[in-house]
Design a protein around this motif. Structure first.
Motif, PDB file in Angstrom:
ATOM      1  N   PRO A  73       0.735  -1.443   0.034  1.00  0.00           N
ATOM      2  CA  PRO A  73      -0.373  -0.072  -0.123  1.00  0.00           C
ATOM      3  C   PRO A  73       1.202   1.286  -0.094  1.00  0.00           C
ATOM      4  CG  PRO A  73      -0.546  -0.734   1.864  1.00  0.00           C
ATOM      5  CD  PRO A  73       0.883  -2.055   0.940  1.00  0.00           C
ATOM      6  N   LYS A 133       0.161  -2.127  -8.510  1.00  0.00           N
ATOM      7  CA  LYS A 133      -1.277  -2.153  -8.089  1.00  0.00           C
ATOM      8  C   LYS A 133      -2.279  -2.614  -9.271  1.00  0.00           C
ATOM      9  CE  LYS A 133      -0.085   1.120  -4.098  1.00  0.00           C
ATOM     10  NZ  LYS A 133       1.214   1.210  -4.693  1.00  0.00           N
ATOM     11  N   ARG A 143      -6.176  -6.282  -5.677  1.00  0.00           N
ATOM     12  CA  ARG A 143      -5.418  -6.292  -3.725  1.00  0.00           C
ATOM     13  C   ARG A 143      -4.263  -6.600  -3.899  1.00  0.00           C
ATOM     14  NH1 ARG A 143      -7.985  -8.305   0.103  1.00  0.00           N
ATOM     15  NH2 ARG A 143      -6.331  -9.754   1.590  1.00  0.00           N
TER      16      ARG A 143
END
Length: 302
Positions: A15, A43, A46
């Motif tokens: 993240p 990314k 998830r």
């Protein structure tokens, strides 16, 4: 002589970039020549990029054959790649001296390489969780760092820990294998599962209530796997929440229930899992396990 180390993200998304940069700095300070794979911060939902992106990263690292290939984190995602991985390419990197290190979701990589190539890999720390933690959150654990450095430089020949009473005098020799319990179970019945007989199986997990741990262990027992081992060693089972339905049922109760159903000794206390202090373990290496009193030594040195 510098030791090359590549950081890559084969599973869950990172993240934030800060823990990765912090880990890279710390690992560089420890003497590694660190590079970060080009897709480490990719990314997609998830995941750290879509499946093709993560598979390409894995193959890129294998082709580069660094001294150390270290996953930034686990999460979920390796399972999606197993049928597409070029196992001979990864095996060649191990032959050239690459030490693949990680835990959790990386269990499927370790066990896949053991199945497809009889290669030795390392269950050990991850970049972001272990080397990217802020000083305010505890920084890098000394034991984890020292054990990792010895393992990556070929100097680690044994680990020791304390277990509960009742196993004094136990001696066993066999292939060390295992990892995350949920991942081990997810590989059962697949072409990527190494059916190790007469081995020493180590297991850990996170966010799994003791009844789920018990159920997974009983699945291994009912599949005939526990009885085939010389010993089972349990690491940490962390971050689960008690339920009002437990009524005195604990992880200890779960382990006792499994012990009553197998002849194989089940030891606890291995410092390994989703916890700050963790040892490094050579998955696929033959080890000698010796218990004296409550002291356990697992050795693979000469």
């Amino acid at each position: 002589m510098s030791t090359s180390l590549i950081l890559y993200t084969p599973a869950g998304v990172l993240p934030q970039a800060q823990p990765l940069r912090r880990a890279a700095r710390r690992l560089s300070a420890l003497g590694f020549e660190v590079s970060i794979d080009e897709a480490a911060l990719a990314k997609h939902q998830r995941f750290a990029g879509d499946d093709a992106t993560r598979l390409a990263a894995l193959h890129r690292v294998a082709a580069a054959a660094p001294s150390v290939a270290m996953a930034t984190r686990g999460g979920y995602g390796m399972t999606r790649l197993l049928d597409q991985i070029d196992w001979p390419l990864l095996a060649r990197s191990v032959e050239q001296g690459t030490r693949w290190v990680g835990l959790s979701d990386l269990t499927s990589l370790h066990l896949g390489l053991l199945k497809h190539a009889k290669a030795v890999t390392w269950a050990g720390p991850m970049a972001c969780e272990d080397f990217g933690r802020t000083d305010e959150d505890g920084g890098v654990d000394d034991v984890t760092q020292d054990c990792f450095l010895e393992a990556m430089h070929g100097e680690l020949e044994a680990i020791g820990f304390r277990t509960e009473a009742g196993f004094d005098g136990l001696e066993a020799r066999g292939t060390l294998w295992g990892g995350n319990l949920s991942i081990v179970n997810s590989l059962l019945g697949t072409p990527h599962f190494p059916r190790v007989k007469g081995g020493i199986l180590f297991l850990e997990d996170v966010n799994e209530h003791p009844y789920r741990v018990e159920r997974s262990l009983l699945q291994l027992q009912q599949a005939g796997l526990l009885d085939e081992q010389k010993a089972v060693i349990l690491g940490d089972f962390s971050a689960w929440k008690k339920s009002p339905l437990d009524r005195g049922y604990t992880l200890k109760s779960a382990v006792e229930a499994v012990r009553s159903r197998t002849k194989t000794p089940i030891l606890t206390g291995l410092p390994f899992g989703h916890v700050p202090t963790k040892v490094c373990l050579p998955v696929g290496h033959r080890v000698d396990l010796v218990v004296q009193g409550r002291d356990v030594i697992a050795a693979w040195g000469h």
